[in-house]
Design an enzyme around this catalytic site. Structure first.
Site, PDB file in Angstrom:
ATOM      1  N   ASP A   1     -22.777 -33.170   5.820  1.00  0.00           N
ATOM      2  CA  ASP A   1     -22.141 -31.986   5.264  1.00  0.00           C
ATOM      3  C   ASP A   1     -20.628 -32.040   5.484  1.00  0.00           C
ATOM      4  O   ASP A   1     -20.171 -32.388   6.586  1.00  0.00           O
ATOM      5  CB  ASP A   1     -22.732 -30.740   5.942  1.00  0.00           C
ATOM      6  CG  ASP A   1     -22.128 -29.449   5.439  1.00  0.00           C
ATOM      7  OD1 ASP A   1     -22.307 -29.128   4.253  1.00  0.00           O
ATOM      8  OD2 ASP A   1     -21.474 -28.756   6.241  1.00  0.00           O
TER       9      ASP A   1
ATOM     10  N   GLU B   1     -21.155 -35.824   1.761  1.00  0.00           N
ATOM     11  CA  GLU B   1     -20.633 -34.783   0.886  1.00  0.00           C
ATOM     12  C   GLU B   1     -19.114 -34.958   0.976  1.00  0.00           C
ATOM     13  O   GLU B   1     -18.502 -34.567   1.972  1.00  0.00           O
ATOM     14  CB  GLU B   1     -21.040 -33.391   1.364  1.00  0.00           C
ATOM     15  CG  GLU B   1     -20.560 -32.302   0.425  1.00  0.00           C
ATOM     16  CD  GLU B   1     -20.899 -30.899   0.917  1.00  0.00           C
ATOM     17  OE1 GLU B   1     -21.168 -30.030   0.067  1.00  0.00           O
ATOM     18  OE2 GLU B   1     -20.892 -30.676   2.145  1.00  0.00           O
TER      19      GLU B   1
END
Length: 729
Positions: free
Chosen positions: A369, A405
């Protein structure tokens, strides 16, 4: 002896002393709590602490510890001790003494019981209380500069000592090659909470995901890799609970080694065992397991957040502080703080966590993330930074699937295409281009062609392959596929943030009505667009990722940010009507088609056609029956185009075996009117071979397009539609 004359039961602390529980110096490594069959070694990193106490609790309901030991040794920044005669299941926490000086980045407060950053199980979840804050929450004048003297022992989360042995048997990673990978992003609870064939006690749990009906669905769907939303132990935010909401997604990590106890079938301490059983079951079915990890920030938030773990252990070490004022944090994540992987001990914690999940929990990879935050050493993003160097040389982590990401919320944080060669990336440019194209936006022909061909403009220069691009049109963040064609605006009112949260740029379309409708024309239009989006995904070079529930036509009722919705908005509905069942069948057939045809999952980027010597892989096709020209790519009025994909002389498979496939003509029409397209007279215009006919791929036949078309004939492709034909030679 009469009953009233009997001796009272000894206190828990007396019982422990009677059992011979005592502390020795122990070792500085490994960090955390390590049971060796006789006792437990405890080791905690705190460079600025002055004293550390280990607290042992007998029961999760206890308001105070049964025993407290001062860790007897400090080796460098490591505080440690070995407690004899402790067993797995023991609950524990720490008190850490040191300066309380927020202006200089120190927030030590021994009144706060702290969770071990290396805790491998949560023995007691947090129970909200004002005492969990290191400052006096009632001091409105001094705020976080004040000092709380209230003991948080009755409410703080506690770690639990674990028994790490597990009967893995012959378990091993399926090791799916990147080019054969199809990712399924899902949530442990959301997928199984309403599944009618999962036993009720297992619904919403790790073991629910391991149930045969769920695994059978995944296998029939054709995915190879299950990517789980965060399973690290998380914090249930106080402000959400007060609103009747919950931290459902889990991007608010409390502990990097402990699985989230909420998904356990029988209490928090069994979460480790249940997670391992889930992984073993998925591996037995040939499915990989990737977990979504959040090493960019923790749940402790801004300077006004609670003191639960890292903040109280050594705030100045673990977090990036504002160099102009150490009272505050650098926030590249939008959550209030940013972890500091530039510190060697923080970097070690991250790497130890990653290795633990591979070696002990048997996961097959990670999706990071806001991964750009891990590349920030001071301010700037540095892809040659410490984190990436350490991962690259690590003999374990360099061998698993690594997905970034590739952005954060800080300046210069959008880094699509910039990660090191071992990494794959969520391709946000793919998502936006395909959404806009099928919405009907003009001038996207060249962009879409580049994305479908594997985004070589982003990845080829650095020596990367098409699998560097994780292609997706929907993900947990944003609309579901059903909502992507049913809503033009977000409807996040149930999040109770005034519909101000979530993205405004969804590039979506509602086909004429916002939200649910019974109009058959609108429903048909939506179904066609859904099929076009899914077909684009499965026929693109790179690695496709399906959002879990999309195959079930799951709707979140227009909520594009349901991070706090632990209810029917996010739980999959398995009771499908006829329309939804047909779409599920379509997706299953489409993934099977991709698996059967290596032309759509190549290991190298497509080479353009060279008709003079008959080489090349792809030729871009104009509806007028010719190759696209430079001017065509800049024709904003061009709404339909296609490409010819040669199946001859494909690169060999990983075992070196030759591969050959059919030649395919893929056609797409983003316009609102049918588009006549003249078909090639030869197989694919790349070689001088006659073509007996063009057969519509059965998996993409829709009742209006099916059967065979003559070479040079004209096919009328419906509005918002996509199809493929194979050359019959």
């Amino acid at each position: 002896m009469d009953a009233d004359q009997s001796s009272p039961d000894p206190s828990p602390s007396v019982q422990k002393r009677q059992q011979g529980v005592h502390i020795r110096p122990g070792k500085p490594y490994p960090r955390g709590a390590t049971w060796d069959g006789i006792g437990v070694n405890f080791a905690l990193h705190s460079a600025h602490a002055e004293k550390v106490e280990l607290l042992l609790f007998d029961d999760a309901d206890d308001a105070e510890p049964a025993l407290t030991f001062a860790l007897p040794e400090r080796t460098g920044p490591m505080w440690h001790g070995y407690v004899v005669n402790l067993r797995p299941g023991q609950l524990y926490g720490y008190r850490v003494y040191g300066p309380y000086d927020p202006a200089n980045g120190h927030r030590f407060n021994p009144n706060k019981v702290l969770l071990d950053p290396y805790a491998k199980a949560i023995g007691r979840p947090l129970r909200w209380d004002d005492s969990l804050f290191g400052y006096d929450v009632n001091d409105e004048e001094n705020e976080d500069l004040s000092f709380s003297t209230t003991d948080s022992a009755p409410y703080a989360p506690l770690g639990a000592v674990v028994e790490e042995t597990f009967a893995w048997g012959n378990d091993q990673s399926p090791e799916i090659p990147w080019e054969d990978t199809i990712i399924y992003e899902t949530h442990v609870k959301g997928m199984t909470k309403k599944h009618p064939e999962v036993p009720e006690p297992l619904q919403g749990t790790y073991l629910g995901l391991a149930c045969e009906p769920v695994i059978e669905h995944l296998k029939k769907l054709g995915v190879t890799t299950v990517q789980l939303l965060p399973v690290h132990a998380k914090l249930q935010d106080r402000h959400l609970l007060e609103k009747g909401l919950r931290n459902y997604w889990g991007y608010n990590t409390l502990a990097y080694f402990a699985p989230e106890p909420e998904y356990s079938s029988s209490g928090p301490v069994t979460a480790v065992r249940d997670f391992k059983m889930m992984v073993r079951a998925l591996h037995d079915a040939g499915l990989e397991v990737i977990i979504d990890v959040v090493y960019n920030h923790t749940c402790e938030g801004t300077q006004m957040g609670p003191t639960l773990s890292l903040r109280g252990v050594d705030n100045q070490t673990y977090y990036k502080l504002n160099p102009d004022d150490n009272r505050y944090y650098m926030d590249y994540t939008g959550t209030g703080n940013t972890l500091d992987p530039g510190d060697s001990y923080v970097l070690q914690m991250i790497m130890d966590s990653l290795r633990y999940w591979v070696t002990e929990m048997h996961v097959d990879g990670f999706r990071f993330d806001l991964a750009s935050a891990l590349a920030r050493e001071l301010y700037d993003v540095n892809m040659l930074g410490s984190f990436f160097k350490v991962v690259q040389q690590d003999p374990i982590l360099s061998q698993v699937k690594l997905i970034a990401e590739p952005w954060d919320v800080g300046p210069g944080g959008y880094q699509v295409g910039s990660f090191p060669w071992q990494w794959a990336e969520w391709n946000g440019r793919y998502r936006d281009a395909l959404r806009r194209f099928w919405r009907g936006d003009e001038g996207l022909t060249g962009e879409v062609a580049t994305r479908i061909a594997g985004s070589s403009d982003l990845y080829e220069r650095s020596g990367r392959r098409p699998f560097a691009s994780i292609n997706f049109v929907t993900a947990h963040d944003g609309f579901t596929l059903q909502d992507q064609v049913s809503y033009e605006h977000k409807h996040n009112e149930e999040n109770q943030e005034g519909n101000e949260d979530g993205h405004d740029h969804n590039y979506s379309v509602n086909c004429g009505v916002e939200g649910p409708t019974t109009n058959p024309q609108i429903i048909e239009c939506r179904e066609r667009r859904k099929r076009s989006l899914m077909t684009s995904l499965m026929l693109s070079q790179g690695v496709p990722m399906i959002l879990g529930g999309d195959e079930l036509s799951h709707t979140r009722r227009g909520n594009n940010n349901p991070y706090c919705q632990d209810n029917d908005i996010t739980w999959y509905n398995w009771d499908l009507n006829e329309r939804e069942q047909k779409f599920l069948d379509f997706v299953q057939n489409l993934t099977q088609f991709r698996k059967e045809h290596p032309s759509f999952r190549r290991r190298h980027f497509l080479a353009p056609a060279d008709q003079e010597n008959g080489t090349g892989d792809v030729l871009w096709w104009h509806p007028d029956g010719r190759e696209m020209t430079r001017d065509d790519w800049h024709d904003d009025g061009l709404r339909a185009f296609g490409y010819l994909l040669r199946g001859k002389d494909l690169e060999p498979d990983p075992q070196g075996r030759p591969r050959r496939d059919d030649s395919f003509l893929v056609l797409m029409n983003q316009g609102s009117e049918p588009a006549p397209i003249e078909l090639p007279k030869e197989t694919n215009e790349l070689e001088d071979v006659s073509c007996d006919g063009w057969d519509v791929v059965p998996e993409l036949a829709d009742g209006t397009l099916e059967g065979r078309y003559d070479p040079g004939g004209v096919l009328r492709l419906r509005a918002h539609a996509m199809t493929a034909l194979s050359a019959d030679r």
